[in-house]
Design an enzyme around this catalytic site. Structure first.
Site, PDB file in Angstrom:
ATOM      1  N   SER A   1       0.823  -1.206   0.000  1.00 35.20           N
ATOM      2  CA  SER A   1       0.000   0.000   0.000  1.00 35.20           C
ATOM      3  C   SER A   1       0.860   1.259   0.000  1.00 35.20           C
ATOM      4  O   SER A   1       2.033   1.234   0.363  1.00 35.20           O
ATOM      5  CB  SER A   1      -0.906   0.017   1.230  1.00 35.20           C
ATOM      6  OG  SER A   1      -1.555  -1.218   1.366  1.00 35.20           O
TER       7      SER A   1
HETATM    8  N1  SAH Z   1      -0.852  -4.939   4.116  1.00 31.21           N
HETATM    9  C1  SAH Z   1      -0.045  -5.186   2.948  1.00 31.21           C
HETATM   10  C2  SAH Z   1      -0.743  -4.869   1.642  1.00 31.21           C
HETATM   11  C3  SAH Z   1      -1.650  -5.925   1.342  1.00 31.21           C
HETATM   12  S1  SAH Z   1      -2.253  -6.172  -0.274  1.00 31.21           S
HETATM   13  C4  SAH Z   1       1.287  -4.503   3.009  1.00 31.21           C
HETATM   14  O1  SAH Z   1       1.543  -3.763   3.972  1.00 31.21           O
HETATM   15  O2  SAH Z   1       2.102  -4.737   2.131  1.00 31.21           O
HETATM   16  C5  SAH Z   1      -3.550  -7.284   0.220  1.00 31.21           C
HETATM   17  C6  SAH Z   1      -3.104  -8.659   0.578  1.00 31.21           C
HETATM   18  O3  SAH Z   1      -4.259  -9.363   1.018  1.00 31.21           O
HETATM   19  C7  SAH Z   1      -2.550  -9.454  -0.595  1.00 31.21           C
HETATM   20  O4  SAH Z   1      -1.262  -9.901  -0.305  1.00 31.21           O
HETATM   21  C8  SAH Z   1      -3.535 -10.600  -0.753  1.00 31.21           C
HETATM   22  O5  SAH Z   1      -2.929 -11.825  -1.146  1.00 31.21           O
HETATM   23  C9  SAH Z   1      -4.115 -10.706   0.641  1.00 31.21           C
HETATM   24  N2  SAH Z   1      -5.424 -11.365   0.717  1.00 31.21           N
HETATM   25  C10 SAH Z   1      -6.481 -11.262  -0.137  1.00 31.21           C
HETATM   26  N3  SAH Z   1      -7.504 -12.028   0.293  1.00 31.21           N
HETATM   27  C11 SAH Z   1      -7.095 -12.625   1.438  1.00 31.21           C
HETATM   28  C12 SAH Z   1      -7.714 -13.532   2.348  1.00 31.21           C
HETATM   29  N4  SAH Z   1      -8.954 -13.989   2.183  1.00 31.21           N
HETATM   30  N5  SAH Z   1      -6.987 -13.942   3.419  1.00 31.21           N
HETATM   31  C13 SAH Z   1      -5.728 -13.502   3.615  1.00 31.21           C
HETATM   32  N6  SAH Z   1      -5.096 -12.650   2.797  1.00 31.21           N
HETATM   33  C14 SAH Z   1      -5.766 -12.204   1.715  1.00 31.21           C
END
Ligand code: SAH
Length: 218
Positions: free
Chosen positions: A64
């Protein structure tokens, strides 16, 4: 300019960008000053780690934008005794910032590779209060629940029921809500004695919350 000066300059610009976008909570700014975003951005985009912009990471996901991380962290009102759940570890950057503000951070991700790489960075940074899990975060972590704070960093159509159920009374959850291919609303949910209060904070754009643990090929 020496390399040290360049580093100090880059840090100042980074913090300035955060402040100018509304990240003003001193504890959040201090935590963000402590966590170097560089190690969380691997490969091609590494040199852009200090820009206030989202960047691609492995598995087709994104780290992000720092100011959005700051605003979400600020909205979460974390205090040092809190147990926090993060859904969507991604690069691990958000979890690392939370680790400086909370007592314990549990972070859940559906991609094995992202969990493995984030763990390496947590270890290298000595962040001993972060625990990572590979699972579908929509179901939360029943064994570690309830949580004082929950942050979801992928967009859901609605705040997932199991997560609402795992929030303590008085607890706060921050979650982007809306269709995954559109602009979403960042929602803050507070659990009261009798129910849930919702307020809408701003519009955001996140990758979607996807069901189930990812297959290796995904
Ligand atoms: N917080 C992160 C950014 C996340 S992007 C950072 O600081 O870099 C969102 C993430 O959520 C992705 O890696 C994606 O794989 C994950 N995601 C999506 N659906 C999910 C689920 N049901 N359970 C766990 N992770 C999930």
């Amino acid at each position: 300019m020496t390399e040290q000066d360049a580093l100090a300059e880059r840090k100042m610009q980074f913090l300035f960008a955060l402040r100018s976008k509304g990240v003003t909570d001193p504890a959040v700014l201090t935590a963000m000053e402590k966590v170097d975003r560089g190690p969380f951005v691997r490969g091609l985009f590494a040199e852009r780690a200090y820009e206030d912009t989202p960047l691609p990471i492995a598995c087709g996901q994104t780290i992000s934008q720092p100011s959005v991380v700051g605003l979400m962290t600020q909205a979460l009102e974390v205090s040092p005794r809190d147990s926090v759940l993060e859904v969507g570890t991604g690069s691990g950057y958000q979890a690392a910032i939370l680790s400086h503000l909370a007592r314990r951070v549990y972070t859940v991700e559906r991609h094995r590779r992202l969990v493995r790489e984030a763990k390496q960075v947590f270890d290298a940074m000595g962040l001993v209060n972060v625990t990572s899990f590979i699972s579908d975060g929509s179901f939360g972590l029943p064994d570690q629940a309830p949580f004082d704070r929950i942050i979801v960093t992928a967009a859901a159509e609605d705040p997932p029921g199991p997560l609402l159920a795992q929030l303590k009374i008085g607890g706060i959850m921050v979650v982007p809500v809306g269709q995954s291919d559109a602009v979403q609303s960042l929602i803050r949910v507070r659990r009261t004695e009798t129910g849930f209060d919702y307020d809408e904070l701003r519009s955001v754009r996140f990758v979607p919350l996807v069901e189930g643990v990812a297959r290796e090929t995904e």
